[in-house]
Scaffold this motif. Structure first.
Motif, mmCIF file in Angstrom:
data_model
loop_
_atom_site.group_PDB
_atom_site.id
_atom_site.type_symbol
_atom_site.label_atom_id
_atom_site.label_comp_id
_atom_site.label_asym_id
_atom_site.label_seq_id
_atom_site.Cartn_x
_atom_site.Cartn_y
_atom_site.Cartn_z
ATOM 1 N N LEU A 26 17.947 26.064 66.622
ATOM 2 C CA LEU A 26 17.397 26.622 65.533
ATOM 3 C C LEU A 26 16.387 27.529 65.587
ATOM 4 O O LEU A 26 16.319 28.360 64.699
ATOM 5 C CB LEU A 26 16.816 25.371 64.961
ATOM 6 C CG LEU A 26 17.708 24.124 64.320
ATOM 7 C CD1 LEU A 26 16.802 22.930 63.824
ATOM 8 C CD2 LEU A 26 18.727 24.786 63.106
ATOM 9 N N ARG A 27 15.536 27.582 66.686
ATOM 10 C CA ARG A 27 14.665 28.500 66.859
ATOM 11 C C ARG A 27 15.380 30.020 67.007
ATOM 12 O O ARG A 27 14.561 30.900 66.463
ATOM 13 C CB ARG A 27 13.917 28.239 68.275
ATOM 14 C CG ARG A 27 12.847 29.285 68.673
ATOM 15 C CD ARG A 27 12.155 29.212 69.803
ATOM 16 N NE ARG A 27 13.251 29.228 70.999
ATOM 17 C CZ ARG A 27 13.428 30.563 71.457
ATOM 18 N NH1 ARG A 27 12.773 31.613 71.098
ATOM 19 N NH2 ARG A 27 14.290 30.601 72.678
ATOM 20 N N GLY A 33 9.772 33.622 60.451
ATOM 21 C CA GLY A 33 8.810 33.100 59.444
ATOM 22 C C GLY A 33 8.259 31.647 59.692
ATOM 23 O O GLY A 33 8.142 31.315 61.087
ATOM 24 N N THR A 34 7.870 30.822 58.820
ATOM 25 C CA THR A 34 7.380 29.477 59.031
ATOM 26 C C THR A 34 8.287 28.696 59.958
ATOM 27 O O THR A 34 7.904 28.033 60.960
ATOM 28 C CB THR A 34 6.763 28.943 57.844
ATOM 29 O OG1 THR A 34 6.221 29.821 57.004
ATOM 30 C CG2 THR A 34 6.131 27.482 58.182
ATOM 31 N N ILE A 35 9.619 28.625 59.581
ATOM 32 C CA ILE A 35 10.486 27.874 60.094
ATOM 33 C C ILE A 35 10.697 28.195 61.673
ATOM 34 O O ILE A 35 10.625 27.179 62.665
ATOM 35 C CB ILE A 35 11.853 27.771 59.259
ATOM 36 C CG1 ILE A 35 11.643 27.328 57.990
ATOM 37 C CG2 ILE A 35 13.089 26.866 60.256
ATOM 38 C CD1 ILE A 35 11.466 26.279 57.858
ATOM 39 N N GLN A 36 10.829 29.386 62.013
ATOM 40 C CA GLN A 36 10.803 29.790 63.321
ATOM 41 C C GLN A 36 9.697 29.416 64.188
ATOM 42 O O GLN A 36 9.532 29.099 65.305
ATOM 43 C CB GLN A 36 11.290 31.252 63.424
ATOM 44 C CG GLN A 36 11.612 31.701 64.851
ATOM 45 C CD GLN A 36 12.002 33.058 65.192
ATOM 46 O OE1 GLN A 36 11.390 34.067 64.375
ATOM 47 N NE2 GLN A 36 12.667 33.217 65.961
ATOM 48 N N ASN A 37 8.562 29.470 63.346
ATOM 49 C CA ASN A 37 7.282 29.044 64.281
ATOM 50 C C ASN A 37 7.286 27.915 64.602
ATOM 51 O O ASN A 37 6.430 27.380 65.531
ATOM 52 C CB ASN A 37 6.154 29.721 63.256
ATOM 53 C CG ASN A 37 5.832 31.042 63.350
ATOM 54 O OD1 ASN A 37 6.232 31.862 64.152
ATOM 55 N ND2 ASN A 37 5.054 31.515 62.258
ATOM 56 N N ILE A 38 7.563 26.995 63.823
ATOM 57 C CA ILE A 38 7.474 25.558 63.922
ATOM 58 C C ILE A 38 8.636 25.236 65.155
ATOM 59 O O ILE A 38 8.045 24.464 65.940
ATOM 60 C CB ILE A 38 7.994 24.629 62.675
ATOM 61 C CG1 ILE A 38 7.025 24.679 61.586
ATOM 62 C CG2 ILE A 38 8.421 23.322 62.861
ATOM 63 C CD1 ILE A 38 7.496 24.380 60.264
ATOM 64 N N PHE A 39 9.714 25.856 65.152
ATOM 65 C CA PHE A 39 10.678 25.469 66.332
ATOM 66 C C PHE A 39 10.389 26.376 67.435
ATOM 67 O O PHE A 39 10.597 25.923 68.766
ATOM 68 C CB PHE A 39 12.165 25.701 65.858
ATOM 69 C CG PHE A 39 12.362 24.728 64.910
ATOM 70 C CD1 PHE A 39 12.487 23.396 65.233
ATOM 71 C CD2 PHE A 39 12.954 25.258 63.574
ATOM 72 C CE1 PHE A 39 12.817 22.533 64.052
ATOM 73 C CE2 PHE A 39 13.244 24.204 62.705
ATOM 74 C CZ PHE A 39 13.116 22.958 62.899
#
Length: 86
Positions: A26-27, A33-39
């Motif tokens: 998922l990364r 953005g935010t999703i990539q920063n979380i993963f």
């Protein structure tokens, strides 16, 4: 039925591995953005640099690093939950 602690360790290991693999996929696949920063945020405890012991005859190097992201933790908790359900 008696539950073995080894089975719990297998559930935790498999859950962590699957969560870590899914987190890395998922990364890479998620848009910036935010999703990539979380993963992409990961906790990496370990021994860095590795410890080296030189005994003239034998040189031993020991070290480890564990890379854990959000889905790794979720996979571990899911493994523990599934173990309790069995």
């Amino acid at each position: 039925m008696r539950k073995s602690p080894w089975v719990l360790m297998v559930f935790i290991l498999v859950g962590g591995l699957l969560g870590g693999i899914l987190g890395e996929v998922l990364r890479v696949m998620a848009p910036h953005g935010t999703i990539q920063n979380i993963f992409s945020t990961a906790l990496t405890p370990g021994i860095n640099p590795p410890v080296t012991v030189d005994l003239v005859l034998v040189k031993i190097t020991m070290g480890f690093t564990i890379r854990m992201n959000l889905l790794t933790f979720l996979g571990i908790f899911l493994g523990i939950y599934l173990y309790k359900q069995i």
